[in-house]
Design a protein around this motif. Structure first.
Motif, PDB file in Angstrom:
ATOM      1  N   MET A 203      -3.597  -4.072   7.774  1.00 12.64           N
ATOM      2  CA  MET A 203      -3.404  -2.620   7.699  1.00 12.64           C
ATOM      3  C   MET A 203      -3.089  -2.074   9.103  1.00 12.64           C
ATOM      4  O   MET A 203      -2.171  -1.268   9.281  1.00 12.64           O
ATOM      5  CB  MET A 203      -4.658  -1.929   7.138  1.00 12.64           C
TER       6      MET A 203
ATOM      7  N   GLY B 294     -16.060   0.142  11.216  1.00 16.74           N
ATOM      8  CA  GLY B 294     -16.509   1.530  11.381  1.00 16.74           C
ATOM      9  C   GLY B 294     -18.022   1.707  11.354  1.00 16.74           C
ATOM     10  O   GLY B 294     -18.520   2.802  11.592  1.00 16.74           O
TER      11      GLY B 294
ATOM     12  N   ILE C 245     -10.879  -2.141   9.580  1.00 13.88           N
ATOM     13  CA  ILE C 245     -11.420  -3.509   9.593  1.00 13.88           C
ATOM     14  C   ILE C 245     -10.372  -4.522   9.147  1.00 13.88           C
ATOM     15  O   ILE C 245     -10.514  -5.716   9.399  1.00 13.88           O
ATOM     16  CB  ILE C 245     -12.698  -3.561   8.726  1.00 13.88           C
TER      17      ILE C 245
ATOM     18  N   TYR D  84       0.798  -1.225   0.000  1.00 15.95           N
ATOM     19  CA  TYR D  84       0.000   0.000   0.000  1.00 15.95           C
ATOM     20  C   TYR D  84       0.840   1.290   0.000  1.00 15.95           C
ATOM     21  O   TYR D  84       0.594   2.197  -0.778  1.00 15.95           O
ATOM     22  CB  TYR D  84      -0.939  -0.024   1.213  1.00 15.95           C
TER      23      TYR D  84
HETATM   24  C1  LIG Z   1      -8.246   2.927   0.384  1.00 15.47           C
HETATM   25  S1  LIG Z   1      -7.901   2.449   1.998  1.00 15.47           S
HETATM   26  C2  LIG Z   1      -7.573   4.015   2.782  1.00 15.47           C
HETATM   27  C3  LIG Z   1      -6.644   3.902   3.950  1.00 15.47           C
HETATM   28  C4  LIG Z   1      -6.188   5.245   4.535  1.00 15.47           C
HETATM   29  N1  LIG Z   1      -7.310   6.038   4.977  1.00 15.47           N
HETATM   30  C5  LIG Z   1      -5.377   6.018   3.501  1.00 15.47           C
HETATM   31  O1  LIG Z   1      -5.928   6.940   2.887  1.00 15.47           O
HETATM   32  O2  LIG Z   1      -4.200   5.701   3.304  1.00 15.47           O
HETATM   33  C6  LIG Z   1      -9.531   2.068   2.623  1.00 15.47           C
HETATM   34  C7  LIG Z   1      -9.486   1.516   4.040  1.00 15.47           C
HETATM   35  O3  LIG Z   1     -10.816   1.436   4.545  1.00 15.47           O
HETATM   36  C8  LIG Z   1     -10.885   0.261   5.344  1.00 15.47           C
HETATM   37  N2  LIG Z   1     -12.291  -0.125   5.546  1.00 15.47           N
HETATM   38  C9  LIG Z   1     -13.187  -0.532   4.614  1.00 15.47           C
HETATM   39  N3  LIG Z   1     -14.371  -0.825   5.205  1.00 15.47           N
HETATM   40  C10 LIG Z   1     -14.216  -0.583   6.536  1.00 15.47           C
HETATM   41  C11 LIG Z   1     -15.068  -0.711   7.662  1.00 15.47           C
HETATM   42  N4  LIG Z   1     -16.325  -1.137   7.552  1.00 15.47           N
HETATM   43  N5  LIG Z   1     -14.590  -0.348   8.873  1.00 15.47           N
HETATM   44  C12 LIG Z   1     -13.295   0.082   9.009  1.00 15.47           C
HETATM   45  N6  LIG Z   1     -12.438   0.200   7.972  1.00 15.47           N
HETATM   46  C13 LIG Z   1     -12.892  -0.126   6.754  1.00 15.47           C
HETATM   47  C14 LIG Z   1     -10.074  -0.745   4.548  1.00 15.47           C
HETATM   48  O4  LIG Z   1      -9.703  -1.869   5.292  1.00 15.47           O
HETATM   49  C15 LIG Z   1      -8.898   0.120   4.092  1.00 15.47           C
HETATM   50  O5  LIG Z   1      -7.828   0.081   4.997  1.00 15.47           O
END
Ligand SMILES: C[S@@+](CC[C@H](N)C(=O)[O-])C[C@H]1O[C@@H](n2cnc3c(N)ncnc32)[C@H](O)[C@@H]1O
Length: 247
Positions: free
Chosen positions: A99, A118, A95, A36
């Motif tokens: 990560m 979340g 989640i 990532y």
């Molecule tokens: C594109 S990444 C963005 C990560 C970080 N915010 C960044 O910009 O570098 C999307 C993140 O959202 C998390 N995610 C997706 N659904 C989620 C949920 N229901 N609860 C918590 N995290 C979630 C994923 O696991 C992932 O780490």
């Protein structure tokens, strides 16, 4: 990003990386976690990152020192570090276990990280000053429910919600979404209007469209000019939308 835009996450095969929603997410980032952060090390990744940070920096309140910030979908902690540098005490949740493991390994000051969905968080009502989700809504099963849960956790007078999302109107994001098997293929991108519809009922909303990064590497040094022109002509097609709601 963030944004994953242009992030070179190689295509992931295997149906188990995708979930139709029942698990709280649309793509399992355990499968992308180890690659990532590499995106930020590329010239394009660094240019997008600067553009997005500048946009969020313009929106976030001036006085963040000592504020409690809940970061939903904190990923590898890339934005947690940014919020921590602004003096916030960051509670990052994600989640994806992998990560969160990477975020923890960075030992970011004033920060703690937890594996959590979340959509339903064990925090008391109004226990944070700010809740932020940067490129998370697109990858979650129920963005509306997540926004409502974030708002529940934030104090009502002067509390703020911050969002960064990938713009559905951006040609670049559309191209990525068509890459079968990539995290983007699962993403639910938002247009500025769709985001406005979701957020405006919650409070006073501001929005900035950014991510006007030139495609050709030899033009990257001119990104600030592209950003300025994009904003001046009210171009709605930039790759990143930053939004803030004051509750
Ligand atoms: C594109 S990444 C963005 C990560 C970080 N915010 C960044 O910009 O570098 C999307 C993140 O959202 C998390 N995610 C997706 N659904 C989620 C949920 N229901 N609860 C918590 N995290 C979630 C994923 O696991 C992932 O780490």
């Amino acid at each position: 990003m963030c944004g994953l835009q242009g992030r070179n996450l190689s295509t992931v095969s295997g149906a188990d990386s995708f979930q139709a929603g029942g698990q709280g997410f649309r793509f399992n980032f355990d499968y992308a976690a180890d690659r990532y952060d590499r995106w930020y090390e590329t010239p394009h990744g660094a240019a997008y990152d600067r553009s997005e940070k500048t946009a969020i920096d313009k929106l976030i309140s001036d006085h963040t020192e000592g504020k409690r910030l809940l970061e939903v979908g904190c990923g590898t902690g890339h934005w947690s570090k940014f919020f921590s540098t602004r003096g916030c005490e960051v509670i990052g949740i994600d989640i994806s276990e992998r990560m969160v493991t990477i975020a923890k390994s960075k030992n970011i000051v004033r920060s703690s990280f937890h594996v959590m969905d979340g959509h339903s968080m064990p925090f008391a009502d109004k226990s944070f000053d700010i809740a932020a989700a940067i490129t998370t809504l697109e990858f979650t099963a129920d963005p509306e429910a997540m926004i409502a849960e974030m708002a529940r956790c934030v104090r009502k007078s002067g509390g703020e919600l911050l969002f960064g999302v990938l713009n559905a109107l951006s040609e670049y994001n559309q191209k990525r979404k068509n890459e079968a098997g990539s995290p983007y293929a699962s993403a639910n991108l938002f247009s500025p209007e769709q985001l406005r519809e979701l957020l405006e009922p919650m409070g006073q909303m501001q929005m900035i469209i950014a991510g006007f990064v030139p495609r050709h590497g030899w033009l990257l040094a001119l990104t600030p000019v592209f950003e300025l022109v994009g904003r001046l002509v009210n171009n709605r097609h930039g790759a990143f939308i930053a939004a803030r709601v004051q509750l």
